[in-house]
Every structure is written in structure tokens, then in C-alpha cells.
Design a protein around this motif. Structure first.
Motif: not given
Length: 488
Positions: A364-374
Motif C-alpha cells: 500500500a505504501d508503494t502505491l502512495g497510501v499513507n499507512v500510518n495516517r490511514t
């Protein structure tokens, strides 16, 4: 069939690899079927059990009964057509079609009883006990046969098995009452189950929102309790129940804020943080209750009451109308929350990102999703949902706050979450099961059934253990649940 075709060299026949099929379902169903045979068959006795289908408040209108009959007949035919068309085309129907078809058929049958004016059903305990036990034995044998053939037990078989067990168990337990023909109000039993399950549903939805994103939410108990406290104080000071609801949501979100900050930013073990938060909230609310609320109960602990809201026509539908459509505002918010969370998680881009963060945060991080914010905002949202569930205690159930009034329901909601397989619909149904068992405890005491009420209290947990062990299906949490994510 649990088979797959392995790639083969050009010109050679493809190799068929047979995948192993778990024996857990067959073993679990067989054990439960044998238990049912002993209880419902050999120990059924000779009595009958009577069930009232109409709420004692008032009779259902004939117009509502006929409307429900017509609508559910059309719905059953339509969903049956969708199922048949999918099967004829050679592919499985959409996942929602079988469940919706079954629900429409059940409501249709209840509507038939309403149109016919049937208010009480009397069932012979030995006859129905043997019938349900034989049905369960047949399904268990079918499951064993499928396992030998290396095929999985279909969901419809498990569903029919569960319904047969529930019906047989209910008749067996009621027939053990002290009267010659023991009687309970089925409408009242189900209505009480729905009411008692309201905080459990909100708590389990909070767990779904958090754990689908990878955060273990053990703090549901503290969120419910803080929501109950804040709803009582806020509604009392403002003389407005809506202020109480908003206060409960904010309080639950604040508890989740601590969970999110400590577990995401400082990488503290999430289970330990949740347990500590539960203990902290219990101590804090007990202290504030003893020092503030008891000193000025009229000014701080006398909130207005949220009464029942009746939806015209729908509330008059036989059997299910009074149960589902004579609810408080919190009860209707429960329905809306289940639908919104389910649609959001499985049919929106936001839900796809949340599930990706819980299953594979690196991808998910690789695709631009901010993991910790989500994860952070999902945890806050989950706390707000649990806080609204806590408002049920002080705005609907009891018109005042008392010490530890959540009474461990946060942990029950956690069990419902696991039993529901981290799915909003499953968590909702599991919460209803726990509410049903909770309400049945008091009823079997009233009718004098020899079955101990503690047995009913432990039964949902036993079923949860079966579910988690995989004996009645697969129950797998999100892959990265409880594992903090540190961006490299």
C-alpha cells in the motif's frame, strides 16, 4: 473441488494437483450433531413448548401483513431468479444473493402467519427434537462424505445446520419449564435480543474499523464506558440528547486518540495499550462518579431519555415489525452504521486502501497510501463509533450513569468481532447472537427451566472458540493486525 492444474511441458497433459481439504468442519459438525442427538432426542422429555408471535403491546395491522406478504413474495421470486440464472450460467451467484433470498423467504413465511392470524405456535419437544437432530446428523454425514471426496462443505449446509441447532435448542430449553406447556413470547425474546445487542454492534464495528487497518482494539470496553459517562454528563448539562450523543462520540474518539498515538507513533504493544486504557477509563469514571456525579446528580447525572421511534406501516409488519422498527435513535443509527461500514469497506476506494493497509502495508505504501495516517484516522473513527454505542447505556437503557455500567460488553464485542470474521455484517449477526443468549438467560429463569443460566452465558463464547478454531469455517484476522509499520 479443491484441485488446481499445474503447468506442464508443451505437448504433455497438465498435471492435476489435489489440494488438501481441512477436516475441521466435518469434525465440528459431527460433534455438534451428536450433542444435539443426546440433548434434543434422548433428553427431550414429553412436553411441548409454546411461542407467542405477536408483541403484547398491540396486534399487527392486516394492511401491514398483506403488504409484507406481497413485497416479500416478489422479493423472494426475484432473488430466486437471480440465483437460478447465475447457476444456469455456470458460475456462482453474488455473495449477497443467497443470504438475501433466505431473509426474504423467512419474512414471507412470517407474513403468511400474520395474514392467517396465527399468534401462538405450539411445538412438540420430542418430535421437533428428533427432527432437528436427524437433520443435523444428515448434514454432518454429508460434510464427512464431502471431506472424503476432498471437497469443501458448502455454506448453505452450515447455515441449515446452524438454524436446525438453534430451533432445536430453543424448543428443548423452553420445554424444560415448570408449566405443563411452557410459554415464552418469541417477539419479546427477539426484541430484547436486538436491544441488548446495540452496544455490542457498535463496539464490534469499532473493532472492524480499527483491525481492518491493522490496529488491535482491545480498548472497546473503555470506549463504551467513556461514551456512556460523557453522554450522561453532556446531555444533562445541555438538556439535549443530541449533545449527549455528540459528547459520547468525542469521548470515544479521545480514548482512541491515546491508543493511536501510543501504538502508531511510539510503537508500543497495542494489546498492552488497550488493556491499560480499559483500566484507566474504569478508574477515571469511578473517581469522577464518586466525586462529581454523586455530589450533584440533578445537575450532572440526570440525562433526558431517548424514547422509541415507530416507523409507520413497517412497525406493524407481523413479528419482525415491532422488533426492528420500534427502536430508539441509537438503534436506528446501529442499522445505518452497519450498512455504511460494510459499503465503505468493501465497495469504495477508501475501503480498499484500509484493507490493503491491514493486509500488506508495504504494498500500500508503494502505491502512495499513507499507512500510518490511514491507521490513525481509522482508529479515531472506530473510537467515535464505540462512544455512540456507549451512549445507549445512559440515554436509552438507564437514565443515569453508574460505576462500570458497560459490564464487560466491550470484551463481548471483541468476541463478536472475531466470530463475525472481521466483517461488519458478520459482526452484526454475532452481536445479535450474544444479545439473544443474554436475553434468554433471564427468560429461562422466569419459566423455571432446569438449564442453568450460566450455560446460556457461556454458549456464545463456546461457539466463538469453534469459529476461531476453524471447526465451522475459516476465521482469519488481517495479516498485519497488531504489527506496527515503520517506513524504511
Amino acid at each position: 473441488m479443491s484441485t488446481t492444474t499445474a503447468p506442464a511441458p508443451q505437448g504433455a497433459a497438465p498435471a492435476v494437483v489435489v489440494l488438501p481439504v481441512s477436516r475441521k468442519a466435518a469434525v465440528g459438525l459431527s460433534v455438534l450433531a451428536l450433542v444435539a442427538l443426546v440433548l434434543f432426542g434422548f433428553l427431550a422429555g414429553t412436553k411441548s413448548a409454546s411461542f407467542g408471535l405477536v408483541d403484547t403491546g398491540r396486534e399487527a395491522s392486516a394492511l401491514a401483513a398483506w403488504l409484507a406478504l406481497a413485497v416479500t413474495l416478489i422479493a423472494s421470486a426475484w432473488f430466486g431468479y437471480l440465483w437460478f440464472r447465475a447457476r444456469r450460467a455456470g458460475h456462482a451467484p453474488a455473495r449477497w444473493v443467497p443470504g438475501t433470498l433466505a431473509a426474504a423467504v423467512v419474512v414471507f413465511l412470517l407474513s403468511v402467519l400474520g395474514v392467517a392470524g396465527v399468534t401462538v405456535i405450539t411445538l412438540s419437544a420430542p418430535l421437533l427434537g428428533w427432527l432437528t437432530a436427524l437433520v443435523m446428523l444428515a448434514i454432518a454425514a454429508y460434510s464427512v462424505w464431502l471431506t472424503i471426496r476432498r471437497r469443501r462443505t458448502p455454506r448453505w449446509a452450515t447455515a441449515v445446520f446452524a438454524v436446525a441447532f438453534l430451533v432445536g435448542f430453543l424448543v428443548w430449553i423452553v420445554a424444560g419449564g415448570r408449566d405443563q406447556t411452557p410459554y415464552i413470547s418469541l417477539a419479546g425474546l427477539l426484541a430484547g435480543a436486538v436491544t441488548l445487542s446495540v452496544p455490542l454492534v457498535f463496539g464490534s464495528l469499532s473493532g472492524v474499523l480499527c483491525e481492518r487497518s491493522g490496529i488491535v482494539n482491545i480498548a472497546i470496553e473503555g470506549q463504551l464506558l467513556m461514551g456512556a459517562f460523557s453522554a450522561a454528563v453532556g446531555a444533562t448539562i445541555a438538556h439535549n440528547v443530541y449533545v449527549g450523543l455528540a459528547s459520547a462520540a468525542i469521548a470515544g474518539a479521545l480514548v482512541s486518540l491515546v491508543l493511536a498515538l501510543v501504538s502508531i507513533k511510539y510503537l508500543v504493544n497495542q494489546i498492552i495499550v488497550g488493556v491499560v486504557l480499559n483500566v484507566l477509563v474504569v478508574g477515571l469514571t469511578n473517581f469522577l462518579f464518586s466525586t462529581l456525579l454523586t455530589e450533584d446528580p440533578d445537575g450532572l447525572n440526570k440525562p433526558p431519555h431517548l424514547g422509541s421511534i415507530e416507523i409507520p406501516i413497517l412497525a406493524d409488519v407481523p413479528v419482525i415489525g415491532p422488533i426492528l422498527f420500534r427502536q430508539s435513535l441509537v438503534g436506528y443509527l446501529m442499522y445505518a452504521a452497519v450498512i455504511v461500514v460494510y459499503v465503505g469497506l468493501f465497495h469504495t476506494r477508501w475501503g480498499l486502501r484500509v484493507r490493503a493497509v491491514g493486509e500488506h502495508p508495504q504494498a500500500a505504501d508503494t502505491l502512495g497510501v499513507n499507512v500510518n495516517r490511514t491507521r490513525f484516522w481509522n482508529t479515531i473513527l472506530g473510537g467515535a463509533v464505540a462512544g455512540i454505542g456507549g451512549s445507549f447505556f445512559t440515554l436509552v437503557a438507564v437514565d443515569a450513569f453508574s460505576k462500570e455500567m458497560s459490564a464487560g460488553r466491550g470484551y463481548i464485542a471483541l468476541a463478536a468481532l472475531i466470530f463475525g470474521r472481521w466483517n461488519p455484517i458478520g459482526a452484526f449477526l454475532a452481536s445479535l447472537l450474544f444479545g439473544f443468549a443474554d436475553n434468554l438467560q433471564s427468560i429461562i429463569t422466569i419459566i423455571g427451566s432446569p438449564v442453568p443460566s450460566q450455560f446460556m452465558a457461556m454458549l456464545p463464547y463456546v461457539v466463538t472458540v469453534f469459529a476461531v478454531a476453524g471447526l465451522v469455517g475459516r476465521s482469519r484476522p488481517p495479516a498485519m493486525e497488531g504489527i506496527p509499520y515503520v517506513k524504511q
